[in-house]
Design an enzyme around this catalytic site. Structure first.
Site, PDB file in Angstrom:
ATOM      1  N   ASN A   1       0.855  -1.184   0.000  1.00 24.98           N
ATOM      2  CA  ASN A   1       0.000   0.000   0.000  1.00 24.98           C
ATOM      3  C   ASN A   1       0.894   1.239   0.000  1.00 24.98           C
ATOM      4  OD1 ASN A   1      -1.731   2.107   0.444  1.00 24.98           O
ATOM      5  ND2 ASN A   1      -2.410   1.422   2.483  1.00 24.98           N
TER       6      ASN A   1
ATOM      7  N   LYS B   1       0.051   4.259  -0.317  1.00 25.96           N
ATOM      8  CA  LYS B   1      -0.636   5.423   0.268  1.00 25.96           C
ATOM      9  C   LYS B   1      -0.460   6.650  -0.643  1.00 25.96           C
ATOM     10  CE  LYS B   1      -0.245   3.300   4.756  1.00 25.96           C
ATOM     11  NZ  LYS B   1      -0.135   3.451   6.225  1.00 25.96           N
TER      12      LYS B   1
ATOM     13  N   HIS C   1      -9.599   1.341   4.978  1.00 25.02           N
ATOM     14  CA  HIS C   1      -8.299   1.545   5.645  1.00 25.02           C
ATOM     15  C   HIS C   1      -8.513   2.479   6.839  1.00 25.02           C
ATOM     16  CE1 HIS C   1      -4.170   2.693   6.442  1.00 25.02           C
ATOM     17  NE2 HIS C   1      -3.841   1.598   5.810  1.00 25.02           N
TER      18      HIS C   1
ATOM     19  N   GLU D   1      -6.868   4.826   7.968  1.00 18.91           N
ATOM     20  CA  GLU D   1      -6.636   6.255   7.705  1.00 18.91           C
ATOM     21  C   GLU D   1      -7.887   6.906   7.117  1.00 18.91           C
ATOM     22  OE1 GLU D   1      -1.943   5.241   7.140  1.00 18.91           O
ATOM     23  OE2 GLU D   1      -3.178   5.572   5.364  1.00 18.91           O
TER      24      GLU D   1
ATOM     25  N   GLU E   1      -5.201  -4.564  10.671  1.00 14.64           N
ATOM     26  CA  GLU E   1      -4.158  -3.534  10.765  1.00 14.64           C
ATOM     27  C   GLU E   1      -4.398  -2.713  12.026  1.00 14.64           C
ATOM     28  OE1 GLU E   1      -4.249  -1.419   6.819  1.00 14.64           O
ATOM     29  OE2 GLU E   1      -2.409  -2.561   6.587  1.00 14.64           O
TER      30      GLU E   1
ATOM     31  N   GLY F   1       2.560   2.758  10.673  1.00 18.87           N
ATOM     32  CA  GLY F   1       3.445   3.908  10.538  1.00 18.87           C
ATOM     33  C   GLY F   1       4.231   4.243  11.793  1.00 18.87           C
TER      34      GLY F   1
ATOM     35  N   SER G   1       3.560  -1.731  10.213  1.00 13.94           N
ATOM     36  CA  SER G   1       5.023  -1.717  10.397  1.00 13.94           C
ATOM     37  C   SER G   1       5.718  -3.022  10.013  1.00 13.94           C
ATOM     38  CB  SER G   1       5.366  -1.336  11.848  1.00 13.94           C
ATOM     39  OG  SER G   1       4.974   0.005  12.088  1.00 13.94           O
TER      40      SER G   1
HETATM   41  O1  LIG Z   1      -1.292   1.018   6.564  1.00 15.54           O
HETATM   42  C1  LIG Z   1      -0.645   0.019   6.308  1.00 15.54           C
HETATM   43  C2  LIG Z   1       0.639  -0.305   7.041  1.00 15.54           C
HETATM   44  O2  LIG Z   1       1.505   0.805   6.952  1.00 15.54           O
HETATM   45  P1  LIG Z   1       2.986   0.664   7.565  1.00 15.54           P
HETATM   46  O3  LIG Z   1       3.552  -0.627   7.018  1.00 15.54           O
HETATM   47  O4  LIG Z   1       3.708   1.886   7.071  1.00 15.54           O
HETATM   48  O5  LIG Z   1       2.820   0.608   9.064  1.00 15.54           O
HETATM   49  N1  LIG Z   1      -1.045  -0.824   5.344  1.00 15.54           N
HETATM   50  O6  LIG Z   1      -2.207  -0.598   4.669  1.00 15.54           O
END
Ligand SMILES: O=C(COP(=O)(O)O)NO
Length: 249
Positions: free
Chosen positions: A10, A12, A96, A98, A166, A172, A212
């Site tokens: 991903n 982003k 997601h 976010e 997640e 992150g 992560s």
């Molecule tokens: O959001 C994430 C994970 O992000 P990281 O690997 O940067 O923690 N995947 O969709």
């Protein structure tokens, strides 16, 4: 078990045309097990979908990072599921954290999106996960079960869905879940499927971990019986050796 391992990258909201070309060039050289062993998808921002689709090796697939909840029209700024299908993009990431947290996408909104995307013929990576506060209050399973239930109430066929656990506190942050933490939630989610959908859905639905993940921690995570793969964020932007380690060898 027989669940094919699944690795998603991903990206982003990152990348320039040059950076995207560089990452794709490296991915095209990556030494990975064959597609019948590991399914690999790459998820660039919308604006790079055609470029990545055209340059990426044919044994890897492309995913969008979102799509709209219904047929296109007067929804300025949105990208419809139909448009992704028209572009030949087979996968979409939905729910997601976010988007749930920053854009207030509710469980029901995500559930409706998953149902609509599947109905248009897309395959879906559906994301669930709890915040640190929710984990510390002991409500992890209640939260991820509610998120999963909002999808299950709206779809009857899980064969084109990959569920991504997640934990928000691991995204992150560099604070990856321990293999035991990931296995515990994945196992509970599989039990939830068994009780609330069917034993077959429980046995066949891939539950992948994100938060992560990198070349240093993926192997131990991948040994967990209910961890069927990864949704990698930051590390998927790197075009170094980490990609050779993200796959369960
Ligand atoms: O959001 C994430 C994970 O992000 P990281 O690997 O940067 O923690 N995947 O969709």
């Amino acid at each position: 078990m027989g669940r094919k391992f699944f690795v998603g990258g991903n990206w982003k909201c990152n990348g320039t045309t040059e950076e995207v070309k560089k990452i794709v060039a490296t991915l095209n050289e990556a030494k990975v097990p064959p597609p019948d062993v590991v399914e690999v998808i790459v998820s660039p921002p919308f604006v790079f979908l055609p470029l990545v689709k055209n340059l990426l090796r044919p044994d890897f697939q492309v995913a969008a990072q979102n799509c709209w909840i219904k047929k296109g029209g007067a929804f300025t700024g949105e990208v419809s599921a139909e448009m992704l299908v028209n572009l030949g993009i087979p996968w979409v990431i939905l729910g997601h954290s976010e988007r749930r947290l920053i854009l207030n996408e509710s469980n029901e909104f995500v559930g409706e999106k998953v149902a609509y995307a599947l109905a248009q013929g897309l395959k879906v990576i559906a994301c669930v996960g709890e915040t640190l506060e929710q984990r510390e209050s002991g409500s992890t399973m209640a939260v991820v079960a509610a998120q999963t239930k909002a999808i299950a109430e709206r779809i009857s066929n899980w064969s084109n869905v990959v569920l991504a656990y997640e934990p928000v506190w691991a995204i992150g942050t560099g604070k990856v879940a321990t293999p035991a933490q990931a296995q515990e939630v994945h196992s509970e989610l599989r039990k939830w499927f068994h009780a609330n959908t069917s034993p077959e859905v429980a046995a066949t639905t891939r539950i992948i971990y994100g938060g992560s993940v990198n070349g240093g921690n993926c192997k131990e995570l991948a040994t967990q019986p209910d961890v069927d793969g990864f949704l990698v964020g930051g590390a998927s932007l790197k075009w170094d050796w980490e990609w050779d380690h993200v796959f369960r060898i």
